[in-house]
Design a protein around this motif. Structure first.
Motif, PDB file in Angstrom:
ATOM      1  N   UNK A  59      11.346  -0.810   4.958  1.00  0.00           N
ATOM      2  CA  UNK A  59       9.886  -0.964   5.037  1.00  0.00           C
ATOM      3  C   UNK A  59       9.334  -1.765   3.855  1.00  0.00           C
ATOM      4  N   UNK A  80       0.832  -1.209   0.000  1.00  0.00           N
ATOM      5  CA  UNK A  80       0.000   0.000   0.000  1.00  0.00           C
ATOM      6  C   UNK A  80       0.863   1.254   0.000  1.00  0.00           C
ATOM      7  N   UNK A 106      -0.913 -14.368  10.596  1.00  0.00           N
ATOM      8  CA  UNK A 106      -1.814 -13.869  11.629  1.00  0.00           C
ATOM      9  C   UNK A 106      -2.994 -13.145  10.976  1.00  0.00           C
ATOM     10  N   UNK A 107      -2.677 -12.418   9.908  1.00  0.00           N
ATOM     11  CA  UNK A 107      -3.717 -11.626   9.261  1.00  0.00           C
ATOM     12  C   UNK A 107      -4.787 -12.508   8.629  1.00  0.00           C
ATOM     13  N   UNK A 121       5.118 -14.511   9.084  1.00  0.00           N
ATOM     14  CA  UNK A 121       4.463 -14.613  10.376  1.00  0.00           C
ATOM     15  C   UNK A 121       3.310 -13.619  10.509  1.00  0.00           C
ATOM     16  N   UNK A 122       3.584 -12.375  10.134  1.00  0.00           N
ATOM     17  CA  UNK A 122       2.548 -11.357  10.322  1.00  0.00           C
ATOM     18  C   UNK A 122       1.421 -11.513   9.309  1.00  0.00           C
ATOM     19  N   UNK A 142      11.219  -5.658   2.923  1.00  0.00           N
ATOM     20  CA  UNK A 142      10.864  -6.746   3.852  1.00  0.00           C
ATOM     21  C   UNK A 142       9.413  -7.205   3.698  1.00  0.00           C
ATOM     22  N   UNK A 143       8.527  -6.260   3.365  1.00  0.00           N
ATOM     23  CA  UNK A 143       7.128  -6.650   3.201  1.00  0.00           C
ATOM     24  C   UNK A 143       6.888  -7.360   1.881  1.00  0.00           C
ATOM     25  N   UNK A 168       2.352   2.777   3.227  1.00  0.00           N
ATOM     26  CA  UNK A 168       3.573   2.224   3.824  1.00  0.00           C
ATOM     27  C   UNK A 168       4.785   3.091   3.458  1.00  0.00           C
TER      28      UNK A 168
END
Lengths: 250, 237
Positions: free
Chosen positions: B149, B128, B233-234, B229-230, B152-153, B131
Motif C-alpha cells: 500500500x 495519509x 486523474x486526480x 496514472x491515478x 507503491x503510492x 492508508x
C-alpha cells in the motif's frame, strides 16, 4: 458476540475512555451516539486496535483479549475478523475499485485471483458500484467511494463491521445513497457497530442506541426510548441540539 | 583556440568506450543507495529506537560532507591502512591489484544513500495516515501494508526527486577520476594527451554525459506517466 469491559484509554493526560463497558449480541446493529470528544470513535477504533486501549477486557466469540497484554496475534485476529469503514473512506488511492475490494481477499485470505474477483464483483454489484470497478478512487464522488469502502469491508465476510461516522464527510445529497447501502448490509444479519449522527438512520436500523459523553456510557436502550424518552439529562440536552423540533413532519 | 573535429571524434569514441564504467558505477550505486535509503527512511519513519536516532544524526552530519573530500579521505585511509588490515585478515591480494573503483563505490553509495533517504522520508509524509489504517483494517500486517500500500503510492511522489538524484549521481561519478579510475572523463582525455589539445576532450566528455543524462530523463518521463496514472486523474478534473 462482542463484549467490552472496563475499557480505559488516555492520550497523555486526557482521559478519553473512562471505564467503558458495552455488549453487542450476534446480528445486532448498535448505534453509538454522542457529542464530539465523547470517546465514541476511540472506542470503535480500540476494537480493531487502530487505537490501543490502556486497559480493559474484550470478549469476541470465544476469544478473550486483555487490552493491557494484547499481542501481535490478538491484534491480527481482531483485524481479520472485523471490518472497518472509515469516515474519510480510506480507499487505496493507487488501486482501482475492483483491486481495492480484492486486496484483502487475495493478500490476507489467500484466495485465488479468480475467486477473489468473483466475490468482489458480487459485493460491488450489491453496493451498486460494479460499473465503476475499473475506476480509481479519485474519479469517484464521496458517496461512491464510501460504498466501495463498505464493499471492501463486507467482501472479507467479517463477523462484525465497525462504521466510523461513515457519512459525516459526505455532501448532504450523497448521504442517502450511502445510508441505503449500510441499511442493506444490516439486513443481511451481520453484527454492526455504527458511530453516526444520522438520527433517522439510527431509528430505522438500530436495534439499540448507546449514548456516550465524556468518555462514559451515559445511557442505552431502544432507539425509540433514547430519542423520545431519555432518562438522563445529558442525553436530553444532546438530542435537543441535533433533533430539530419538528423533524418528522417533512 | 582551435577545435579539431578529428580530435573531437577520437575523444568522443574513447569516451564512449569508457561509458559502461560510468553507467555501471552510477546504476549500481543508485540501486544499492535506493535500497539502503529506503531502509533508513523506514526506520526513521517508524521511529525505531536507537537506530532512528543514530541515522538521524549520521545523515544530518554526513550530508554536509562534500563528495570530493570524502573520496580523498577514504582513498587516503585505504592507501595507508590496507596493508595492516589485509595482514590481519590474511588477505594476500597486494594493494596494486585492488581496483580503486571500490573506494568510488563506497564514497558514492554512502553519500547517495543519505540524500535518497531524505527524499524517501519526504515521500512518507505525503501518504495519509488512513492508508496505513486501511491496510491494517483488512488484516494486513505492517510489512505487507508497507510493501503493498505505502511504497507503491510513494513511487510517483518520489520519481522527480529520484531522477534528480540519479543525474546528480551521474555527474558526481566523474569525481572518481581523482583516484585514478578511468571513466568517461578520463577516457575522453586520453587522445587529448597525445595532441596536447584538451577542449575537444572536455566537450566530448560533456556530450557523452549529456546523452546519458537525456536518456535518464526520457526514462523517468515514461516511468512517471505509467506510475502516476491515478495521480494524473486526480489533478485533471
Amino acid at each position: 458476540m462482542i463484549e467490552l469491559t472496563g475499557v480505559k484509554k488516555a492520550f497523555g493526560k486526557q482521559e478519553v475512555l473512562k471505564d467503558v463497558s458495552i455488549k453487542v449480541n450476534d446480528g445486532e446493529v448498535v448505534v453509538i451516539l454522542g457529542p464530539s470528544g465523547s470517546g465514541k470513535t476511540t472506542l470503535l477504533r480500540s476494537i480493531n486496535f487502530l487505537e490501543k486501549a490502556d486497559s480493559g477486557i474484550m470478549k469476541f466469540g470465544d476469544k478473550e483479549i486483555n487490552f493491557k497484554k494484547a499481542g501481535k496475534k490478538d491484534i491480527l485476529y481482531m483485524r481479520r475478523h472485523t471490518g472497518f469503514v472509515f469516515q474519510n473512506y480510506g480507499l487505496f488511492a493507487h488501486k482501482t475499485v475492483l483491486q481495492n475490494v480484492m486486496e484483502g481477499l487475495v493478500q490476507v485470505q489467500k484466495k485465488s485471483k479468480a475467486e477473489a474477483q468473483k466475490i468482489a464483483e458480487d459485493v460491488l454489484e450489491k453496493v451498486g458500484m460494479l460499473e465503476k470497478k475499473d475506476s480509481y478512487p479519485s474519479q469517484l464522488s464521496g458517496g461512491q467511494q464510501q460504498r466501495v469502502g463498505i464493499a471492501r469491508a463486507v467482501a472479507l465476510s467479517p463477523e462484525l463491521i465497525l462504521f466510523d461516522e461513515p457519512t459525516s464527510a459526505l455532501d448532504p445529497e450523497l448521504v442517502g445513497e450511502t445510508l441505503e447501502v449500510i441499511k442493506k448490509v444490516a439486513q443481511t444479519g451481520i453484527t454492526m457497530i455504527v458511530v453516526t449522527h444520522e438520527m433517522s438512520f439510527a431509528e430505522d436500523v438500530a436495534d439499540r442506541v448507546i449514548f456516550m459523553d465524556g468518555g462514559v456510557v451515559v445511557e442505552e436502550g431502544k432507539p425509540g426510548e433514547i430519542f423520545y424518552k431519555p432518562k438522563e439529562e445529558r442525553t436530553r440536552q444532546f438530542l435537543s441540539r441535533i433533533i430539530p423540533q419538528d423533524a418528522y413532519v417533512i | 583556440m582551435s577545435f579539431s573535429m578529428q580530435n573531437f571524434y577520437d575523444s568522443f569514441k574513447s569516451a564512449l568506450l569508457y561509458a559502461p564504467v560510468t553507467i555501471k558505477l552510477t546504476a549500481i550505486t543508485f540501486i544499492v543507495s535506493l535500497i539502503f535509503g529506503a531502509v533508513i527512511a523506514t526506520i526513521r519513519n517508524y521511529r525505531i529506537p536507537v537506530l532512528s536516532q543514530f541515522f538521524a544524526f549520521f545523515v544530518t552530519v554526513y550530508l554536509g560532507l562534500p563528495t570530493m573530500v570524502a573520496l580523498l579521505i577514504y582513498n587516503l585511509l585505504f592507501m595507508t591502512l590496507y596493508a595492516d588490515v589485509a595482514n590481519a585478515f590474511h588477505i594476500s591480494v597486494p594493494i596494486s591489484d585492488v581496483n580503486p573503483i571500490i573506494i568510488g563505490y563506497f564514497t558514492l553509495i554512502i553519500g547517495t544513500t543519505c540524500s535518497i533517504s531524505e527524499s524517501i522520508r519526504g515521500a512518507f509524509r505525503g501518504i495519509e495516515k488512513v492508508q496505513y489504517e486501511a491496510g491494517y483494517s483488512i488484516g494486513m500486517g505492517r510489512f505487507k501494508t508497507l510493501t503493498r500500500i505505502i511504497f507503491p503510492q510513494m513511487i510517483p511522489i518520489l520519481l522527480p526527486g529520484m531522477q534528480n538524484s540519479l543525474i546528480g549521481l551521474l555527474k558526481a561519478s566523474n569525481l572518481v577520476s581523482a583516484i585514478s579510475v578511468v571513466e568517461i572523463m578520463t577516457g575522453a582525455l586520453l587522445p587529448s594527451l597525445l595532441y596536447y589539445s584538451y577542449l575537444e576532450g572536455y566537450v566530448a566528455a560533456a556530450l557523452v554525459y549529456w546523452i546519458i543524462g537525456a536518456a535518464i530523463e526520457i526514462l523517468a518521463h515514461f516511468a512517471e506517466k505509467r506510475c502516476g496514472k491515478y495521480l494524473k486523474i486526480a489533478t485533471e478534473s
